[in-house]
Design a protein around this motif. Structure first.
Motif, PDB file in Angstrom:
ATOM      1  N   UNK A 192      52.977 -50.177   5.915  1.00  0.00           N
ATOM      2  CA  UNK A 192      53.323 -49.377   7.095  1.00  0.00           C
ATOM      3  C   UNK A 192      52.091 -48.931   7.869  1.00  0.00           C
TER       4      UNK A 192
ATOM      5  N   UNK B 243      49.872 -52.419  14.332  1.00  0.00           N
ATOM      6  CA  UNK B 243      50.520 -53.397  15.214  1.00  0.00           C
ATOM      7  C   UNK B 243      51.180 -52.726  16.416  1.00  0.00           C
ATOM      8  N   UNK B 244      51.382 -51.405  16.338  1.00  0.00           N
ATOM      9  CA  UNK B 244      51.930 -50.685  17.487  1.00  0.00           C
ATOM     10  C   UNK B 244      50.849 -50.393  18.521  1.00  0.00           C
ATOM     11  N   UNK B 245      49.607 -50.636  18.166  1.00  0.00           N
ATOM     12  CA  UNK B 245      48.522 -50.390  19.110  1.00  0.00           C
ATOM     13  C   UNK B 245      47.974 -48.979  19.057  1.00  0.00           C
TER      14      UNK B 245
ATOM     15  N   UNK C  47      51.194 -39.544   4.105  1.00  0.00           N
ATOM     16  CA  UNK C  47      51.589 -40.292   2.926  1.00  0.00           C
ATOM     17  C   UNK C  47      50.595 -40.142   1.784  1.00  0.00           C
TER      18      UNK C  47
ATOM     19  N   UNK D  90      51.847 -53.873  20.320  1.00  0.00           N
ATOM     20  CA  UNK D  90      52.993 -52.986  20.434  1.00  0.00           C
ATOM     21  C   UNK D  90      53.533 -52.892  21.847  1.00  0.00           C
TER      22      UNK D  90
ATOM     23  N   UNK E  16      58.075 -49.862   6.912  1.00  0.00           N
ATOM     24  CA  UNK E  16      58.446 -48.611   7.578  1.00  0.00           C
ATOM     25  C   UNK E  16      57.785 -47.442   6.868  1.00  0.00           C
ATOM     26  N   UNK E  17      57.346 -46.467   7.638  1.00  0.00           N
ATOM     27  CA  UNK E  17      56.754 -45.263   7.060  1.00  0.00           C
ATOM     28  C   UNK E  17      57.861 -44.450   6.385  1.00  0.00           C
TER      29      UNK E  17
ATOM     30  N   UNK F  79      58.834 -40.804   7.892  1.00  0.00           N
ATOM     31  CA  UNK F  79      59.245 -40.541   9.272  1.00  0.00           C
ATOM     32  C   UNK F  79      60.656 -41.047   9.528  1.00  0.00           C
TER      33      UNK F  79
ATOM     34  N   UNK G 264      61.770 -41.604  15.231  1.00  0.00           N
ATOM     35  CA  UNK G 264      60.359 -41.314  15.484  1.00  0.00           C
ATOM     36  C   UNK G 264      59.542 -42.597  15.477  1.00  0.00           C
ATOM     37  N   UNK G 265      59.867 -43.486  14.536  1.00  0.00           N
ATOM     38  CA  UNK G 265      59.074 -44.706  14.409  1.00  0.00           C
ATOM     39  C   UNK G 265      59.350 -45.674  15.553  1.00  0.00           C
ATOM     40  N   UNK G 266      60.581 -45.665  16.065  1.00  0.00           N
ATOM     41  CA  UNK G 266      60.892 -46.573  17.174  1.00  0.00           C
ATOM     42  C   UNK G 266      60.281 -46.056  18.471  1.00  0.00           C
TER      43      UNK G 266
ATOM     44  N   UNK H 166      57.671 -44.178  18.835  1.00  0.00           N
ATOM     45  CA  UNK H 166      56.229 -43.911  18.795  1.00  0.00           C
ATOM     46  C   UNK H 166      55.435 -44.769  19.782  1.00  0.00           C
ATOM     47  N   UNK H 167      55.700 -46.092  19.753  1.00  0.00           N
ATOM     48  CA  UNK H 167      54.933 -46.976  20.631  1.00  0.00           C
ATOM     49  C   UNK H 167      55.247 -46.712  22.109  1.00  0.00           C
TER      50      UNK H 167
ATOM     51  N   UNK I  18      53.399 -43.604  23.081  1.00  0.00           N
ATOM     52  CA  UNK I  18      51.960 -43.878  23.025  1.00  0.00           C
ATOM     53  C   UNK I  18      51.508 -44.702  24.225  1.00  0.00           C
TER      54      UNK I  18
ATOM     55  N   UNK J 266      63.344 -52.395  12.260  1.00  0.00           N
ATOM     56  CA  UNK J 266      62.024 -53.000  12.511  1.00  0.00           C
ATOM     57  C   UNK J 266      62.051 -53.841  13.779  1.00  0.00           C
TER      58      UNK J 266
ATOM     59  N   UNK K 109      61.974 -51.592  16.654  1.00  0.00           N
ATOM     60  CA  UNK K 109      60.620 -51.061  16.799  1.00  0.00           C
ATOM     61  C   UNK K 109      59.727 -52.043  17.555  1.00  0.00           C
TER      62      UNK K 109
END
Lengths: 314, 319
Positions: free
Chosen positions: A211, A217-219, A233, B83, B97-98, B101, B105-107, B109-110, B113, B158, B161
């Motif tokens: 993760x 990978x999300x930048x 974590x 991303x 996946x974290x 979270x 939140x994870x979807x 985030x990018x 950002x 995923x 995301x």
């Protein structure tokens, strides 16, 4: 979360009861007659018998435990024979020193250790990493009392920046804080050296996980990945060690308060043992044990706050 | 219109070449399959397209994305692509996946950002995305943690995301290894459908020819870091040119028609060479039924064997 808290709370209470029984039994198993200790070996057997009756020492053990535990719940720990005041008051007088000292040492430990550990992990294999590792190795190798003496020689005797010991009381907060600087550093340095290493290895481990790669990978920037995904974590082992270190602080303050001549709980237990002041020792051992047990409870709660999986498992 | 152009992409670990002069193009909206066994270099190639090759790797060659050289970009330059314009779907949805979270939140985030949109707007988009990837009860799922979802739902999360910023290119690295056969087929159809609907290019990396066949139009066959064969999926699967591709196709498990006797599945003799002992010349020659001494002498050039088809073999099958 409610059920989780309730279960942990019940465990906490059960543990405290068990600890109190063990403390009481151990104190009673110690050789020596409390009445004899109070009155001295020159006292008459009649006086000793009268005092034993007054202290309740002739009652059955179980009954004495219930009396002691019941009174302790209301804050009554008996009378200290060496100070001739209630034990509760002795403790209350010394808490304003030991509590801030322990809190300062914990805050100093946690902040330096996490900052250094994360910094080292983020620069894994580079100079900063090696520097932090070498420093922490040194910190772990140095005994706290010896470090305390060195600090006194340097900052109090040579440079005269800080007082070498003693405590002026909180009427003058600046003087009080100045008196706590060296004890805090002595307590925190070794602990933060250990915690920094734990932080570093935990962060490094999480950085290798899938993760963390997903986050990249999300930048996201490196610092955002560290802050949002890696550090949370990595917290579980860090919190575990912090819990153990708070327990260590209890013994740490006994040594450090004696080195710096601080009138706190650590010094009180030292004096009480020397004076065979059985009620004071019993109350303090119980108090220190309770600190450890409550810390463990808080660590458990912290786990559940950090990791939603643990909450669901209950 | 070309979206990605890779030229002579070479990745070395020490003296070992994990990927040898890989060149290929990808058009906008094209669905490309990359097939190969583990160690073929397919994941490394994908990571390089994300600017995420391992630090220990020496990367050379040129990668262009949307007309611009990207392999020379600094880390921050890559970060503005990752991303946002290029996204990746990883293998294991649970570990990708974290765990701490919420899915929402994870979807989001990018989106937050890269686009600086508000949380409310991002939440609304995430909800729409979850609907689009076929997540049941998307509103409730947004508030859930990964461990509360099933394997198939995690994979959909995923995918959502990866689509968060509506990228031009999605790299899917073995996206279905954690799923059973039914969910694999569903996830692959979903990926194909989403890419088609959004005009998004997709690179599906897999060792599974069935997955490639289900999703991709064109495919690359990698072996030991070399591109062995390239061309339209249907043509390659019906008439492979390279003996390695032919071996892969023969080794596919197939349903046995009633009455046909059971027989052992054909395999390719030998095993995939490790990075340390890659053979000289054609990397497949030691295991190749048509291998001859000349195959060990030099790397066979990748030559056009039919319109749109290339193969790196001195003795290709007639196509």
């Amino acid at each position: 979360m409610g059920l989780f808290l309730l279960r942990r709370l019940l465990t906490l209470i059960a543990t405290l009861v068990a600890v109190s029984i063990v403390v009481f039994l151990v104190m009673n198993a110690l050789p020596g007659d409390p009445a004899l200790i109070v009155l001295g070996i020159d006292s008459t057997p009649e006086a000793q018998a009268a005092l034993r009756e007054k202290m309740g020492l002739n009652e059955p053990l179980a009954l004495r435990y219930l009396h002691w535990a019941g009174a302790a719940l209301t804050g009554d720990f008996g009378i200290s024979h060496s100070f001739d005041v209630p034990v509760g008051r002795l403790i209350a007088e010394r808490l304003p020193l030991t509590l801030p000292l322990a809190a300062l040492a914990t805050v100093a430990t946690v902040t330096t250790a996490i900052a250094l550990g994360v910094h080292a992990a983020a620069r894994h294999g580079r100079l900063a990493d090696w520097g932090v590792m070498a420093l922490s190795q040194l910190g772990i190798a140095v005994p706290a009392f010896w470090l305390a003496i060195l600090l006194v020689i340097l900052f109090a005797v040579r440079l005269r920046w800080l007082p070498p010991g003693g405590f002026p009381g909180w009427d003058d907060p600046v003087a009080a804080l100045r008196a706590l600087v060296l004890p805090t550093v002595s307590l925190a340095l070794v602990q933060s050296a250990i915690l920094a290493r734990v932080t570093r290895s935990s962060v490094l481990e999480v950085m290798r996980l899938d993760y963390a790669r997903t986050a990249r990978a999300k930048g996201l920037s490196r610092s955002a990945i560290l802050r949002r995904h890696v550090l949370p974590n990595a917290l579980i082992p860090i919190v575990t060690i912090i819990g153990m270190q708070i327990a260590n602080l209890v013994t740490g303050t006994i040594v450090i308060e004696n080195v710096f001549y601080l009138p706190g709980l650590g010094r009180l237990i030292f004096q009480s043992i020397a004076n065979r002041d059985i009620f004071t020792v019993q109350a303090l051992v119980m108090l220190f044990a309770a600190v450890v047990v409550v810390t463990n409870f808080l660590v458990d709660v912290a786990y559940a706050l950090i990791d939603p999986r643990l909450k669901d498992r209950v | 219109m070309t979206l990605v152009s890779v030229r002579d992409l070479t990745i070395a670990f020490g003296g070992a070449l994990a990927l040898r002069a890989l060149s290929f193009d990808l058009r906008r909206g094209e669905l490309l399959g990359v097939v190969g066994e583990s160690g073929s270099g397919k994941t490394l190639a994908a990571l390089s397209l994300m600017g995420m090759a391992p630090e220990a790797a020496r990367v050379s060659g040129a990668i262009s994305f949307d007309g611009e050289r990207v392999d020379t970009l600094p880390e921050t330059g890559w970060q503005s692509l990752q991303g946002r314009r290029i996204a990746m779907i990883f293998q294991e949805p649970m570990s990708a996946l974290n765990p701490l979270q919420r899915i929402g939140t994870q979807i989001t985030e990018a989106m937050i950002w890269h686009e600086g949109i508000s949380r409310a707007e991002a939440d609304a988009r995430a909800l729409a995305l979850l609907g689009e990837v076929g997540m049941p009860e998307p509103q409730a799922r947004l508030r859930m943690y990964p461990h509360q979802l099933s394997g198939g739902q995690r994979q959909r999360a995923l995918i959502a995301m990866a689509l968060a910023c509506n990228p031009d290119l999605v790299l899917a690295d073995e996206p279905t290894t954690a799923l059973d056969a039914t969910r694999t087929a569903q996830a692959l159809d979903l990926l194909r459908g989403l890419a088609r609907a959004r005009g998004m290019a997709l690179i599906l990396i897999s060792h599974d020819l069935a997955a490639i066949e289900r999703v991709a139009e064109r495919m690359l066959v990698l072996y030991g870091g070399d591109l062995m064969e390239e061309g339209p999926v249907a043509e390659i699967l019906s008439r492979p040119a390279h003996p390695y591709t032919a071996g892969l196709i023969r080794a596919r498990p197939r349903p046995r028609p009633p009455g046909v006797p059971r027989r052992p599945l054909p395999t390719i003799p030998g095993s995939v060479p490790g990075l340390a002992d890659l053979p000289r010349g054609c990397r497949f020659h030691g295991r190749c039924p048509k291998g001859r001494p000349v195959c060990a002498e030099g790397r066979p050039p990748l030559v056009d064997i039919a319109p749109g088809r290339r193969a790196a073999c001195l003795f290709p099958e007639p196509v």
